[in-house]
Design a protein around this motif. Structure first.
Motif: not given
Length: 583
Positions: A354-369
């Motif tokens: 798994a990958v777990v993101s501790n970034a905010s929901m908006w910043d996690t969105l920026k990390l996805l294609p």
């Protein structure tokens, strides 16, 4: 998918911590190499027995990759390591801790975030979620204890003490007999509900049906006992735990202006919203912690950075890895699943589970294609309201002329009529060197003042940080903090005596914390929405932190990290951990 909890479950995840999700470092902090490492260099752990590969070349891998070393990410990573998983926590900053990191300048050790704690040394089923995680890791956190804080209100300045009786004296003096009667009525109605609000250990929760074993069945007797003790009327009241606290206040007919304003202030300090936006469960937990016999507040002897250090020690103790200055390019998706991450230097790190993101929901969105998530999910994230940002003032100064009995915490409210959530209206001040002299050079004090989650990002958006316009705005918008500090410290304090003086803005938040618009977090009000769960539409991608249930605040993000960690291991391992720490 949302993971919702029954009222007693949800309530116990919300222990009390005043949280400033701060920043900050204008100058690079001192890196304590005894426990943190950089992906740009290779060295062994300080205890000499962890076979850790520091520098990634080509492709590396781990069972779980955690993005971000905030409290939520560290709790998740450390617990996973405790469970025997191979964990790698990636942090872009050169210090771990995210919003809770500390930094040092000229011998002054500054908190950048949380400063007002309770329950850090508690243990057992009703303990603060962070304390339960530390217990699971076998880590202790020495703290100083105290029971008072200074408040500066339109009605007057007074020393407010926590506990079941002392606050009544303040009410009698500054608000009158009617306020005393209403406060008694409020405590009489909500304190019996605290048994339901504290019935389940946060560490027992997980994000799948296994929760029926680790939480519901395991603690059914205590749940039943708490409801029986409350009686029919109390049990009916427990149904309000997931409703706005203002509904309880209104149902009791509380109308005294001071009482209403004070409740709004407590709610705002706890969750960044007033009483009409906070869950009753959170407020009831806090009241139970603050107004029970023998209650105290706590401050870590080595500063809030000691919390981060304890979690990092726990992570490394069980073989987990932490890599600093690891700048993420994107989360890698293959065949619709999250399979790892790519760093900005081109290195790929595979996540086997798994990958777990501790970034905010908006910043996690920026990390996805683009196209990785359904349009409806993306729209939901982009339309989630955000709290505003922060202004910060960090000072290091000579203690000469400052009162010897100075309190550690001070809260200034300039105008009740504007509302506690109005910008430039509430200033919080922490002087931790009062309790922990080691945080400043001999004869000195270290101070952190801030406007909590009320500074509009729109005032700063697009400004060049090197421009005269930006510097002038910093001077103007920090003045309210300077005035509050002068009010709290008295005539012995002089601005020119400060050896260190730093002003942080929403752009500082955005830059150093990788926070979208420098935000405090989602502005999700009770009764109008719920914090998202921890899973996402992408298999093997989970999220923790203040963009997920149970929300904003140190106890809440610690609980979110624990929930994700628990969800990634079998129920049997989860149950074994609960047995091992006596839960």
């Amino acid at each position: 998918m949302l993971f919702s909890l029954s009222p007693p479950m949800a309530a116990n995840l919300c222990g009390w911590t005043l949280q400033s999700p701060s920043l900050y470092n204008f100058r690079r902090p001192t890196v304590r190499s005894s426990f943190i490492r950089s992906s740009s260099s290779s060295s062994s752990s300080s205890n000499g027995n962890l076979p850790i590969k520091e520098s990634f070349s080509g492709e590396s891998e781990a069972d779980v990759v955690v993005i971000g070393s905030g409290i939520g990410g560290l709790c998740c990573g450390a617990l996973l390591a405790r469970y025997g998983q191979d964990v790698l926590v990636l942090e872009s900053h050169d210090q771990p801790g995210g919003a809770a990191h500390s930094f040092e300048i000229k011998g002054y050790k500054f908190d950048s975030g949380p400063s007002l704690f309770s329950g850090l040394q508690s243990r057992g089923p009703q303990a603060n979620p962070l304390a339960q995680v530390l217990d699971a890791l076998g880590e202790s956190l020495p703290c100083s204890k105290y029971d008072s804080w200074m408040v500066y209100l339109p009605e007057g300045d007074f020393l407010s003490r926590i506990g079941p009786t002392d606050f009544f004296k303040d009410l009698e003096t500054y608000a009158g007999p009617s306020a005393v009667q209403e406060w008694e009525k409020l405590l009489g109605a909500i304190l019996p509900l605290s048994s339901a609000a504290m019935a389940l250990p946060p560490l027992s929760i997980r994000g799948d049906l296994g929760v029926l074993s680790t939480a519901a069945a395991r603690y059914a007797p205590s749940l039943l006992k708490s409801f029986i003790a409350m009686g029919p009327k109390g049990a009916l009241g427990a149904t309000k735990l997931l409703r706005p606290f203002s509904e309880i206040v209104d149902s009791l007919g509380l109308k005294d202006p001071f009482i209403r304003n004070w409740i709004d202030l407590l709610a705002f300090l706890l969750a960044g919203v007033k009483s009409d936006g906070i869950l009753s469960a959170e407020m009831i937990y806090m009241f139970a912690e603050w107004y029970k016999p023998g209650c105290t507040l706590e401050y870590p002897i080595d500063g809030s950075g000691a919390v981060v250090e304890a979690l990092v020690r726990g992570l490394e103790k069980f073989g987990g890895r932490l890599s600093l200055k690891s700048h993420l390019e994107n989360i890698v998706i293959e065949n619709g699943k999250a399979v790892g991450v790519k760093l900005k230097n081109g290195q790929f790190i595979r996540a086997r589970k798994a990958v777990v993101s501790n970034a905010s929901m908006w910043d996690t969105l920026k990390l996805l294609p683009p196209g990785a998530l359904p349009d409806s999910y993306v729209k939901g994230v982009n339309t989630t309201p955000q709290c505003e940002s922060f202004m910060h003032l960090h000072l290091g100064f000579d203690a000469e002329g400052i009162a010897d009995d100075l309190e550690i915490h001070h809260i200034v409210v300039n105008d009740w009529d504007r509302g506690v959530d109005a910008d430039q209206n509430v200033v919080l001040i922490s002087v931790p060197s009062v309790l922990s002299p080691n945080l400043a050079p001999p004869g000195k004090h270290v101070l952190h003042a801030y406007c909590p989650g009320t500074e509009p990002f729109s005032l700063w958006e697009g400004l060049d940080r090197r421009s005269a316009e930006y510097k002038n705005l910093k001077s103007q918008r920090s003045e309210v903090m300077w005035r509050a500090v002068e009010r709290a410290l008295g005539p012995g304090f002089k601005r020119e005596k400060c050896e260190v003086s730093l002003v942080g803005t929403p752009l500082t938040h955005q830059r150093f914390l990788r926070r979208n618009r420098g935000t405090y977090g989602p502005a999700i009000e009770a009764g109008k929405g719920t914090f998202p769960g921890h899973s996402t539409p992408i298999p093997q991608l989970l999220c923790c932190g203040d963009s997920t249930f149970p929300g904003i605040g140190v106890p809440a993000v610690a609980a979110s990290g624990a929930i994700v960690a628990n969800s990634l291991v079998p129920v049997s391992k989860h149950s074994e951990l609960l047995d091992a720490i006596g839960l």
